[in-house]
Scaffold this motif. Structure first.
Motif, short mmCIF file in Angstrom:
data_model
loop_
_atom_site.label_atom_id
_atom_site.label_comp_id
_atom_site.label_asym_id
_atom_site.label_seq_id
_atom_site.Cartn_x
_atom_site.Cartn_y
_atom_site.Cartn_z
N PHE A 2 -6.53 -5.21 -2.20
CA PHE A 2 -7.19 -3.92 -2.43
C PHE A 2 -7.06 -3.53 -3.89
O PHE A 2 -5.98 -3.65 -4.47
CB PHE A 2 -6.53 -2.81 -1.60
N TYR B 39 -6.11 4.89 -14.39
CA TYR B 39 -5.11 3.88 -14.07
C TYR B 39 -5.65 3.12 -12.87
O TYR B 39 -6.18 3.74 -11.93
CB TYR B 39 -3.80 4.60 -13.73
N PHE C 168 1.37 10.44 0.47
CA PHE C 168 -0.01 10.22 0.91
C PHE C 168 -0.03 9.70 2.35
O PHE C 168 0.88 8.99 2.77
CB PHE C 168 -0.67 9.12 0.07
N PHE D 20 2.46 -3.61 -4.04
CA PHE D 20 1.91 -3.54 -5.38
C PHE D 20 1.97 -4.89 -6.07
O PHE D 20 2.96 -5.61 -5.99
CB PHE D 20 2.70 -2.50 -6.19
N ARG E 79 -6.77 5.64 -9.91
CA ARG E 79 -6.06 6.92 -9.84
C ARG E 79 -6.75 7.91 -10.76
O ARG E 79 -6.98 7.63 -11.93
CB ARG E 79 -4.60 6.75 -10.26
N TYR F 264 -4.62 8.29 -5.39
CA TYR F 264 -5.07 6.90 -5.42
C TYR F 264 -6.23 6.72 -4.45
O TYR F 264 -6.11 7.01 -3.27
CB TYR F 264 -3.92 5.97 -5.04
N TYR G 84 -3.32 -4.26 -4.99
CA TYR G 84 -2.32 -4.41 -3.94
C TYR G 84 -2.70 -5.60 -3.07
O TYR G 84 -3.87 -5.94 -2.91
CB TYR G 84 -2.28 -3.16 -3.05
N GLU H 97 3.51 3.38 -9.51
CA GLU H 97 2.52 3.02 -8.51
C GLU H 97 2.90 3.65 -7.18
O GLU H 97 3.98 4.20 -7.02
CB GLU H 97 2.46 1.49 -8.36
N TYR I 75 -2.87 7.45 4.54
CA TYR I 75 -4.13 6.70 4.57
C TYR I 75 -4.30 6.13 5.98
O TYR I 75 -3.34 5.94 6.71
CB TYR I 75 -4.08 5.51 3.61
N LEU J 299 -4.96 -0.26 -10.05
CA LEU J 299 -3.92 -1.08 -9.46
C LEU J 299 -4.53 -2.08 -8.49
O LEU J 299 -5.59 -1.84 -7.92
CB LEU J 299 -2.93 -0.20 -8.67
#
Lengths: 112, 111
Positions: free
Chosen positions: A89, A32, B33, A46, A93, A100, A36, B99, B35, A34
């Protein structure tokens, strides 16, 4: 080892023209992908995603293309608008882990 | 929409201090998460949690630890802050088929 690479740190485009942002990956376990968008001093938001079983996904002005054999994806923005100026970005995944991994980003500047 | 809230927008800490960055999400997502974002390096994964009390190291865990005692809260701990930990820290949450949703970020400066 950078699993997701965005080789163009910056891109300038005239308003109304097409913006093409590129992303390469090395991990064949990504299922997957994505994109951003990030403005300064804010968290990423997103934009659009694509499953590894597809080769194209479209949402309004944004289209993402996936070439699995080349391990390459791209984001097309048509027409580009000044408000699209931001850092973009891409992320992959890994299947089964929902982890991610992001690229280094491309700063897009849309010139009025 | 999922809301992910980070406790501070800006923090200034001294070298050697223990620093806690807090993150809360309101949509019952399993995955959370941490980061950090640095110029030219993009978003690098520090730690990842897929359930309460479960954690997994990311790409750059050295100098950090995490805590997830409740599903909605994921804390990042800098055991002894150093100047090379000056960065933008971003928390995110995701469900099994969603997402990742990000918080607004914490700009940490270690002096």
């Amino acid at each position: 080892d950078q699993q997701v690479k965005q080789n163009s740190p910056s891109l300038s485009v005239q308003e109304g023209r097409i913006s093409i942002l590129n992303c390469d990956y090395t991990n064949s376990m990504f299922d997957y992908f994505l994109w951003y968008k990030k403005y300064p001093a804010e968290g990423p938001t997103f934009l659009i995603s694509i499953s590894s079983i597809k080769d194209k996904n479209e949402d309004g002005r944004f289209t993402v293309f996936l070439n699995k054999s080349a391990k390459h994806l791209s984001l097309h923005i048509v027409p580009s608008q000044p408000g699209d100026s931001a850092v973009y970005f891409c992320a992959g995944r890994t299947s089964g882990t929902y982890k991610y991994i992001f690229g280094t980003g491309t700063r897009l500047k849309v010139l009025a | 929409d999922v809301k992910v809230t980070q406790s501070s927008r800006y923090l200034v800490k001294r070298t050697g201090e223990k620093v806690f960055l807090e993150c809360v999400q309101d949509m019952d997502h399993e995955n959370m998460f941490w980061y950090r974002q640095d110029p030219g390096l993009g978003l690098r994964l520090i730690y990842f949690s897929y359930d309460v009390k479960m954690k997994e190291k990311g790409d750059i865990p050295e100098g950090y630890s995490v805590s997830r005692e409740k599903k909605e809260r994921f804390s990042l701990i800098l055991e002894s802050a150093s100047t090379n930990q000056t960065s933008m820290y971003l928390c995110a949450a995701s469900g099994a088929n969603t997402e990742a949703f990000f918080g607004q970020g914490t700009r940490l400066t270690v002096v």
